[in-house]
Design a protein around this motif. Structure first.
Motif: not given
Length: 233
Positions: A45-55
């Motif tokens: 998923n090259p378009d995935m945005e890093t977001d540590p707040s999301v499970n």
């Protein structure tokens, strides 16, 4: 040395399982000292945005239109598969993170002959320890633990170093028709797709080594559990 090329993504649960099964097969292989392993980059998923707040369960549910319960069931299934090969997955703690920088980190490690150690560290960080594999401090921690220089890691991550190498691996996968990972290519001829059972790896190693060296033309692919670019695992 006969080369085994492995296309993989850090966030692919079957890739870590496949790594263990391949390692088990390699331990049983009489010519393991004549096998060179090279890890190759692949982004699910090259378009995935890093977001540590999301499970991760919530992310999968939202991205795929699944119920949260179904996403949990899918992750429980791969957790059970991982346990069968001695791996501990904590999917509830997995951090939603883009893997591009982790792949650049892997290429740095490969330059120093530490490619396999880097992959192991990244998989464990993501699936077991719940670490953010897109975070510079995390990658510095992982890298220094396997013998890389902290300053060099920071320098690489602060620039676009090894970005072209990552893109080249991905383009090569497309050229070879690789649709999902893990994908193992042995002697540039025989391929194993997915986290196959150990005997499949053993048989393919034997066959590939028996015809080594060979021209680059994949003629035989054994199919197994993979993760694809759409995120389906």
């Amino acid at each position: 040395m006969m080369k085994v090329e492995i296309w993989s993504d850090v966030m692919c649960p079957f890739c870590y399982i496949g790594k263990r099964r391949f390692e088990d097969a390699l331990q049983q292989f009489a010519h393991q000292d004549k096998v060179e392993i090279e890890w190759k980059s692949f982004q699910l998923n090259p378009d995935m945005e890093t977001d540590p707040s999301v499970n991760i369960n919530q992310y999968l549910a939202d991205a795929k239109g699944w119920t949260l319960d179904y996403a949990q069931q899918m992750n429980n299934h791969v957790t059970e598969m991982a346990a069968e090969v001695g791996l501990t997955y904590h999917m509830d703690s997995a951090v939603v993170a883009n893997s591009f920088n982790a792949h650049r980190f892997s290429h740095l490690a490969k330059k120093h002959g530490l490619g396999d150690a880097a992959e192991e560290a990244l998989f464990k960080a993501y699936f077991t320890d719940g670490k953010n594999i897109d975070d510079t401090d995390t990658l510095v921690e992982l890298g220094t633990a396997i013998g890389l220089d902290a300053a060099e890691i920071k320098q690489v991550l602060a620039a676009d170093t090894y970005a072209d190498e990552v893109k080249h691996d991905i383009a090569e996968a497309q050229y070879l028709g690789i649709k999902g990972v893990p994908f193992f290519v042995m002697n540039s001829k025989y391929a194993v797709s997915g986290a196959q059972a150990v005997p499949v790896f053993t048989q393919t190693l034997e066959k590939a080594f028996g015809e080594w060296p060979g021209e680059r033309q994949i003629t035989n692919v054994a199919e197994g559990p993979t993760c694809g670019p759409d995120g389906d695992c």
